[in-house]
Design an enzyme around this catalytic site. Sequence first.
Site, PDB file in Angstrom:
ATOM      1  N   ARG A 164      30.738   9.769 108.749  1.00  0.00           N
ATOM      2  CA  ARG A 164      29.800  10.530 109.595  1.00  0.00           C
ATOM      3  C   ARG A 164      28.828  11.372 108.765  1.00  0.00           C
ATOM      4  NH1 ARG A 164      32.507   7.564 112.163  1.00  0.00           N
ATOM      5  NH2 ARG A 164      33.512   7.950 114.182  1.00  0.00           N
ATOM      6  N   SER A 234      30.982  13.811 120.897  1.00  0.00           N
ATOM      7  CA  SER A 234      31.932  14.733 120.248  1.00  0.00           C
ATOM      8  C   SER A 234      31.183  15.939 119.679  1.00  0.00           C
ATOM      9  CB  SER A 234      32.645  14.041 119.095  1.00  0.00           C
ATOM     10  OG  SER A 234      33.352  12.939 119.589  1.00  0.00           O
ATOM     11  N   GLU A 329      29.403  18.753 115.105  1.00  0.00           N
ATOM     12  CA  GLU A 329      28.713  17.501 114.759  1.00  0.00           C
ATOM     13  C   GLU A 329      27.223  17.494 115.121  1.00  0.00           C
ATOM     14  OE1 GLU A 329      30.559  13.461 115.311  1.00  0.00           O
ATOM     15  OE2 GLU A 329      28.806  13.178 116.585  1.00  0.00           O
TER      16      GLU A 329
HETATM   17  P1  FAD Z   1      18.922  12.585 118.158  1.00  0.00           P
HETATM   18  O1  FAD Z   1      19.969  13.318 118.896  1.00  0.00           O
HETATM   19  O2  FAD Z   1      17.567  12.528 118.765  1.00  0.00           O
HETATM   20  O3  FAD Z   1      18.808  13.168 116.670  1.00  0.00           O
HETATM   21  C1  FAD Z   1      19.968  13.407 115.927  1.00  0.00           C
HETATM   22  C2  FAD Z   1      19.540  13.902 114.532  1.00  0.00           C
HETATM   23  O4  FAD Z   1      18.866  12.861 113.836  1.00  0.00           O
HETATM   24  C3  FAD Z   1      18.546  15.065 114.582  1.00  0.00           C
HETATM   25  O5  FAD Z   1      18.777  15.873 113.454  1.00  0.00           O
HETATM   26  C4  FAD Z   1      17.186  14.387 114.458  1.00  0.00           C
HETATM   27  O6  FAD Z   1      16.204  15.235 113.897  1.00  0.00           O
HETATM   28  C5  FAD Z   1      17.523  13.243 113.515  1.00  0.00           C
HETATM   29  N1  FAD Z   1      16.696  12.044 113.720  1.00  0.00           N
HETATM   30  C6  FAD Z   1      16.661  11.267 114.833  1.00  0.00           C
HETATM   31  N2  FAD Z   1      15.850  10.201 114.619  1.00  0.00           N
HETATM   32  C7  FAD Z   1      15.377  10.325 113.353  1.00  0.00           C
HETATM   33  C8  FAD Z   1      14.504   9.546 112.542  1.00  0.00           C
HETATM   34  N3  FAD Z   1      13.947   8.410 112.994  1.00  0.00           N
HETATM   35  N4  FAD Z   1      14.247   9.982 111.274  1.00  0.00           N
HETATM   36  C9  FAD Z   1      14.801  11.121 110.803  1.00  0.00           C
HETATM   37  N5  FAD Z   1      15.620  11.897 111.525  1.00  0.00           N
HETATM   38  C10 FAD Z   1      15.910  11.502 112.790  1.00  0.00           C
HETATM   39  N6  FAD Z   1      28.086   9.036 117.576  1.00  0.00           N
HETATM   40  C11 FAD Z   1      28.880   8.245 116.822  1.00  0.00           C
HETATM   41  O7  FAD Z   1      28.763   8.221 115.587  1.00  0.00           O
HETATM   42  N7  FAD Z   1      29.832   7.469 117.390  1.00  0.00           N
HETATM   43  C12 FAD Z   1      30.031   7.433 118.720  1.00  0.00           C
HETATM   44  O8  FAD Z   1      30.889   6.708 119.190  1.00  0.00           O
HETATM   45  C13 FAD Z   1      29.214   8.266 119.541  1.00  0.00           C
HETATM   46  N8  FAD Z   1      29.396   8.299 120.880  1.00  0.00           N
HETATM   47  C14 FAD Z   1      28.636   9.118 121.649  1.00  0.00           C
HETATM   48  C15 FAD Z   1      28.857   9.138 123.024  1.00  0.00           C
HETATM   49  C16 FAD Z   1      28.103   9.960 123.846  1.00  0.00           C
HETATM   50  C17 FAD Z   1      28.371   9.985 125.333  1.00  0.00           C
HETATM   51  C18 FAD Z   1      27.076  10.754 123.280  1.00  0.00           C
HETATM   52  C19 FAD Z   1      26.219  11.609 124.165  1.00  0.00           C
HETATM   53  C20 FAD Z   1      26.853  10.747 121.913  1.00  0.00           C
HETATM   54  C21 FAD Z   1      27.637   9.931 121.075  1.00  0.00           C
HETATM   55  N9  FAD Z   1      27.454   9.889 119.681  1.00  0.00           N
HETATM   56  C22 FAD Z   1      28.221   9.066 118.917  1.00  0.00           C
HETATM   57  C23 FAD Z   1      26.432  10.728 119.056  1.00  0.00           C
HETATM   58  C24 FAD Z   1      24.996  10.101 119.081  1.00  0.00           C
HETATM   59  O9  FAD Z   1      24.892   9.144 120.089  1.00  0.00           O
HETATM   60  C25 FAD Z   1      24.628   9.448 117.741  1.00  0.00           C
HETATM   61  O10 FAD Z   1      24.703  10.379 116.702  1.00  0.00           O
HETATM   62  C26 FAD Z   1      23.230   8.830 117.784  1.00  0.00           C
HETATM   63  O11 FAD Z   1      22.982   8.106 116.607  1.00  0.00           O
HETATM   64  C27 FAD Z   1      22.113   9.878 117.955  1.00  0.00           C
HETATM   65  O12 FAD Z   1      20.925   9.183 118.216  1.00  0.00           O
HETATM   66  P2  FAD Z   1      19.663   9.905 118.864  1.00  0.00           P
HETATM   67  O13 FAD Z   1      18.521   8.948 118.767  1.00  0.00           O
HETATM   68  O14 FAD Z   1      19.977  10.409 120.188  1.00  0.00           O
HETATM   69  O15 FAD Z   1      19.437  11.104 117.829  1.00  0.00           O
HETATM   70  P1  NAP Z   2      40.676   7.937 120.162  1.00  0.00           P
HETATM   71  O1  NAP Z   2      40.776   6.454 120.253  1.00  0.00           O
HETATM   72  O2  NAP Z   2      41.314   8.782 121.207  1.00  0.00           O
HETATM   73  O3  NAP Z   2      41.189   8.416 118.724  1.00  0.00           O
HETATM   74  C1  NAP Z   2      41.128   9.796 118.372  1.00  0.00           C
HETATM   75  C2  NAP Z   2      40.682   9.921 116.952  1.00  0.00           C
HETATM   76  O4  NAP Z   2      41.590   9.236 116.154  1.00  0.00           O
HETATM   77  C3  NAP Z   2      39.332   9.306 116.712  1.00  0.00           C
HETATM   78  O5  NAP Z   2      38.448  10.332 116.390  1.00  0.00           O
HETATM   79  C4  NAP Z   2      39.522   8.319 115.575  1.00  0.00           C
HETATM   80  O6  NAP Z   2      38.745   8.611 114.419  1.00  0.00           O
HETATM   81  C5  NAP Z   2      40.951   8.464 115.163  1.00  0.00           C
HETATM   82  N1  NAP Z   2      41.575   7.126 115.099  1.00  0.00           N
HETATM   83  C6  NAP Z   2      42.162   6.452 116.098  1.00  0.00           C
HETATM   84  N2  NAP Z   2      42.668   5.282 115.641  1.00  0.00           N
HETATM   85  C7  NAP Z   2      42.378   5.221 114.331  1.00  0.00           C
HETATM   86  C8  NAP Z   2      42.652   4.278 113.303  1.00  0.00           C
HETATM   87  N3  NAP Z   2      43.307   3.137 113.546  1.00  0.00           N
HETATM   88  N4  NAP Z   2      42.203   4.544 112.065  1.00  0.00           N
HETATM   89  C9  NAP Z   2      41.551   5.656 111.802  1.00  0.00           C
HETATM   90  N5  NAP Z   2      41.269   6.602 112.733  1.00  0.00           N
HETATM   91  C10 NAP Z   2      41.679   6.384 113.975  1.00  0.00           C
HETATM   92  O7  NAP Z   2      39.118   8.323 120.049  1.00  0.00           O
HETATM   93  P2  NAP Z   2      38.032   8.496 121.184  1.00  0.00           P
HETATM   94  O8  NAP Z   2      37.678   9.893 121.295  1.00  0.00           O
HETATM   95  O9  NAP Z   2      38.407   7.731 122.415  1.00  0.00           O
HETATM   96  O10 NAP Z   2      36.785   7.747 120.539  1.00  0.00           O
HETATM   97  C11 NAP Z   2      36.833   6.360 120.317  1.00  0.00           C
HETATM   98  C12 NAP Z   2      35.878   6.016 119.189  1.00  0.00           C
HETATM   99  O11 NAP Z   2      34.549   6.339 119.575  1.00  0.00           O
HETATM  100  C13 NAP Z   2      36.162   6.781 117.904  1.00  0.00           C
HETATM  101  O12 NAP Z   2      35.905   5.929 116.814  1.00  0.00           O
HETATM  102  C14 NAP Z   2      35.158   7.912 117.940  1.00  0.00           C
HETATM  103  O13 NAP Z   2      34.725   8.317 116.647  1.00  0.00           O
HETATM  104  C15 NAP Z   2      33.990   7.299 118.707  1.00  0.00           C
HETATM  105  N6  NAP Z   2      33.279   8.329 119.481  1.00  0.00           N
HETATM  106  C16 NAP Z   2      32.442   9.171 118.808  1.00  0.00           C
HETATM  107  C17 NAP Z   2      31.733  10.140 119.494  1.00  0.00           C
HETATM  108  C18 NAP Z   2      30.756  11.039 118.769  1.00  0.00           C
HETATM  109  O14 NAP Z   2      29.976  11.688 119.429  1.00  0.00           O
HETATM  110  N7  NAP Z   2      30.789  11.096 117.468  1.00  0.00           N
HETATM  111  C19 NAP Z   2      31.891  10.274 120.868  1.00  0.00           C
HETATM  112  C20 NAP Z   2      32.778   9.427 121.511  1.00  0.00           C
HETATM  113  C21 NAP Z   2      33.469   8.447 120.815  1.00  0.00           C
HETATM  114  P3  NAP Z   2      37.210   8.154 114.270  1.00  0.00           P
HETATM  115  O15 NAP Z   2      36.461   9.099 115.139  1.00  0.00           O
HETATM  116  O16 NAP Z   2      36.979   8.374 112.822  1.00  0.00           O
HETATM  117  O17 NAP Z   2      37.094   6.736 114.701  1.00  0.00           O
END
Ligand code: FAD
Ligand code: NAP
Length: 333
Positions: A164, A234, A329
């Site tokens: 991340r 998250s 985050e």
């Molecule tokens: P924004 O929110 O618009 O921007 C995020 C950051 O990136 C800001 O700092 C912005 O300035 C910068 N930025 C955006 N575009 C550019 C660009 N072109 N150049 C330079 N900087 C830029 N994330 C995960 O990793 N895994 C997940 O599973 C995941 N699940 C999510 C589920 C939900 C319901 C939600 C709401 C979010 C989730 N996220 C997840 C977080 C998010 O979706 C990601 O981080 C996504 O990549 C953000 O994209 P965005 O275009 O909305 O970025």
């Molecule tokens: P989950 O399946 O309930 O698991 C909880 C946490 O455990 C996750 O954060 C995941 O880490 C870790 N995990 C589970 N199994 C794993 C494995 N086999 N090896 C290593 N790590 C493991 O998680 P959840 O909340 O439902 O989310 C599912 C996936 O979607 C996750 O990968 C999560 O990162 C992603 N997600 C991200 C966001 C965001 O905004 N960043 C939002 C929603 C969902 P990791 O997070 O490193 O995978």
Amino acid sequence: MRLDDNVSLVDCNTLRLPARARYFGRIASLDDLREGLSFCNLRSLPLLILGGGSNVVLRERFEGCVLRMEMQGEELLQLTDEYVDIRVAAGLDWHALVLSCHAGGWHGLENLALIPGTVGAAPIQNIGAYGVEVREFIRAVKVLDRRSGESFDIANAECGFAYRQSRFQRERSLIITAVSLRLPLNPTPNTAYAALREELSNIAVPTHADVLRAVIAIRRRKLPDPAQLPNAGSFFKNPVIDAARFAELKQRFPAIVHWPQGEGVKLAAAWLVDQCGWRGKREGDAGVHEHQVLVLVNHGSARAEDLLRLAARIAESVRDYFGVELEIEPQIF
Ligand code: FAD
Ligand code: NAP
């Protein structure tokens, strides 16, 4: 390119925070971007590049210029018997890209389905889900450097990708305009992640289509749709701690949920928060989601300060109980 002033950003962030921008413009081309940047540079204005606004917390007013990346387009660079190379513009919707690659028979991105936001934001925090990170597919990231005005490719190895994380979170002058991906044509579906394996347990040999369906089904069940209940995914990262510190914690809390992460140990932030009793809690209109405690939600009229206050209280309780620091985050502006 048109720049408007005093623009509401409520529709530009998935938390639906009632922020306003002093200036706001939509970027549909490299020329638009250069124009927007020179407007900012001439006036020494702070700049906020926005994609889908799904990973930001916006305070009441941004006293600078917000440029929303809406550049579209997909280019086939190379097709071999083993892989395809494509270049995708920063403004394309990430999930739409996952679906179109899958439909075209180019696989690997299925585990990253339904992540909101744009292609250009995907490298910023090296998006990851269900055992896959986007860095596994990125060949290069095309950027425009705000300081020099130059446009160039940064190869994967130079992107500083980690869990991340990437260099783009630190080097704010680099604006991502396109991402080059290499997708293998016949990879084995990645079903190692426990929740995914469970969802697929009745299928002997899952296909990529099965993985796509399963990821979408789990996410729809567990995560609130921002269109129904505003959120930014998250709110906290999973903390990664060293092995010695983990051994101490494991002794005090034998059930602590953890995974190996490089040299260290990754703790499930959700487990830590849950143990502190935050599930479903609400302070005013800022709340903790019932099914996923890492997701903070806006029940109506929460402001950035309300969510950040709640997040600080959650982090404080985790620090007091476990001695572990939680990092927020989403980026705060
Ligand atoms: P924004 O929110 O618009 O921007 C995020 C950051 O990136 C800001 O700092 C912005 O300035 C910068 N930025 C955006 N575009 C550019 C660009 N072109 N150049 C330079 N900087 C830029 N994330 C995960 O990793 N895994 C997940 O599973 C995941 N699940 C999510 C589920 C939900 C319901 C939600 C709401 C979010 C989730 N996220 C997840 C977080 C998010 O979706 C990601 O981080 C996504 O990549 C953000 O994209 P965005 O275009 O909305 O970025
Ligand atoms: P989950 O399946 O309930 O698991 C909880 C946490 O455990 C996750 O954060 C995941 O880490 C870790 N995990 C589970 N199994 C794993 C494995 N086999 N090896 C290593 N790590 C493991 O998680 P959840 O909340 O439902 O989310 C599912 C996936 O979607 C996750 O990968 C999560 O990162 C992603 N997600 C991200 C966001 C965001 O905004 N960043 C939002 C929603 C969902 P990791 O997070 O490193 O995978």
